[in-house]
Design a protein around this motif. Structure first.
Motif, PDB file in Angstrom:
ATOM      1  N   THR A   1       0.835  -1.207   0.000  1.00 11.66           N
ATOM      2  CA  THR A   1       0.000   0.000   0.000  1.00 11.66           C
ATOM      3  C   THR A   1       0.865   1.251   0.000  1.00 11.66           C
ATOM      4  O   THR A   1       0.559   2.227  -0.698  1.00 11.66           O
ATOM      5  CB  THR A   1      -0.950   0.013   1.200  1.00 11.66           C
TER       6      THR A   1
ATOM      7  N   GLN B   1      -1.736  -2.856   6.857  1.00  6.06           N
ATOM      8  CA  GLN B   1      -2.819  -2.699   7.819  1.00  6.06           C
ATOM      9  C   GLN B   1      -2.848  -1.281   8.384  1.00  6.06           C
ATOM     10  O   GLN B   1      -3.920  -0.719   8.647  1.00  6.06           O
ATOM     11  CB  GLN B   1      -2.662  -3.708   8.962  1.00  6.06           C
TER      12      GLN B   1
ATOM     13  N   THR C   1      -9.698   4.193   6.243  1.00  5.61           N
ATOM     14  CA  THR C   1     -11.068   3.672   6.263  1.00  5.61           C
ATOM     15  C   THR C   1     -11.714   3.964   7.611  1.00  5.61           C
ATOM     16  O   THR C   1     -11.028   4.286   8.590  1.00  5.61           O
ATOM     17  CB  THR C   1     -11.097   2.146   6.019  1.00  5.61           C
TER      18      THR C   1
ATOM     19  N   THR D   1      -4.722   0.765   5.959  1.00  5.50           N
ATOM     20  CA  THR D   1      -6.145   0.448   6.020  1.00  5.50           C
ATOM     21  C   THR D   1      -6.799   1.166   7.196  1.00  5.50           C
ATOM     22  O   THR D   1      -7.885   1.752   7.067  1.00  5.50           O
ATOM     23  CB  THR D   1      -6.355  -1.073   6.150  1.00  5.50           C
TER      24      THR D   1
END
Length: 337
Positions: free
Chosen positions: A199, A238, A245, A241
């Motif tokens: 990411t 993670q 989000t 994320t």
């Protein structure tokens, strides 16, 4: 009586001959020694370029001596591919000797690692130093294993290699044959090679969409040199994320704000390894204006505190590249936006 003596003498002579013969066989078995890494390479025509490179750089004695090593050994074809990438008329005799020596050392680990001992993913330290300084840190190698396939620094799609033949056992270690010369990675290379940073890679290489155009950040990272190294605090997948989000602080962030977040993870204070950090140390980042991070040490852990007083735990310290060092963190650091 004379016949009996003759037969007895013949029997004794035969028995003595057998005993001597057996003794010689035992001595031969006991004195036959396992070959060293350098000797195995010298006896294999597929390693003739490797042998020439070791001889030219003075590393043959190292791999012919005591100690235990793991050598990821490129074949002749692998070396030819490497020399071709350097330009015309480059070969084992013409390439810069310092480049050749450091590249060779980037294939050597100072411990024996059989393929059975390789986990799904890990970092190991090579013998290739980042500088000529005494006790200089050495380059990290990212090793992955899936089934029986061992991939190094992202494999042939990156600047790494794949093991084609494993576990050539030597008296001073083990050889794993590889299909490419493993080039010395930069900070960006290490990010690309580790799937845990996918990411981060996607954000830094973004030119549009949700993260906007971050090409300036990528240019800055690619512009970091060994002479002026940097330190990157790299959030894992993670962490991104969590930040992008739900109630994450970066939800709806503009392209400019994403840029500032990325810059907040980079310091040009130098190649700052984990054992150089001090508790409550202030770490300037490349944001404009400069915003600082704070190192928090305790209980054997290294945490990085951001402007919102959140702590990011370093889960993977000291991923060493040619132009700096990476510390993997479990939280995206939040600057003042």
């Amino acid at each position: 009586m004379k016949k009996v003596l003759v037969k007895f003498s013949a029997l004794v002579l035969f028995a003595g001959t057998v005993l001597v013969s057996c003794s010689d066989d035992d001595n031969n078995n006991n004195t036959q020694q396992q070959q060293t890494i350098a000797q195995i390479a010298s006896g294999n025509p597929n390693f003739s370029t490797l042998v020439a490179a070791l001889n030219r750089t003075g590393l043959t004695n190292t791999l012919n001596g005591s100690g235990q090593f793991t050598v990821f050994a490129p074949t002749n074809d692998a070396f030819q591919t490497f020399f071709n990438s350097l330009g015309q008329n480059q070969n084992v005799n013409t390439v810069d000797i310092n480049v050749l020596r450091n590249t060779l050392l980037n294939h050597v680990i100072a411990t024996e690692i059989p393929s059975s001992a390789i986990p799904a993913s890990t970092y190991v330290n090579t013998l290739s130093p980042i500088s000529t300084a005494n006790n200089a840190p050495t380059i990290s190698m990212f090793v992955q294993k899936s089934g029986s396939t061992v991939t190094l620094n992202g494999g042939v799609d990156s600047k790494g290699a794949v093991v084609t033949t494993a576990d050539l056992d030597a008296s001073n270690g083990v050889i794993h044959v590889v299909n490419r010369v493993i080039q010395i990675p930069t900070i960006v290379d290490h990010v690309i090679d580790n799937p845990s940073f996918d990411t981060l890679q996607a954000v830094v290489t973004s030119t549009s969409g949700a993260f906007g155009d971050q090409s300036a950040v990528l240019t800055a990272l690619n512009g970091i040199t060994a002479a002026a190294p940097a330190t990157l605090f790299a959030p894992n997948n993670q962490a991104f994320t969590d930040a992008t989000t739900g109630t994450g602080f970066a939800v709806g962030a503009t392209a400019a704000q994403v840029t500032k977040v990325l810059q907040y993870h980079v310091t040009t204070a130098g190649n700052v390894r984990s054992n150089q950090l001090q508790n409550n140390q202030s770490i300037p980042t490349i944001t404009s204006p400069v915003q600082n991070l704070t190192a928090i040490l305790g209980g054997g852990n290294v945490d990085i505190r951001d402007s919102a007083n959140n702590l990011a735990r370093v889960f993977q310290a000291d991923i060493q590249a040619s132009n700096g060092v990476i510390h993997g963190v479990n939280r995206v650091l939040r600057p003042q936006l």
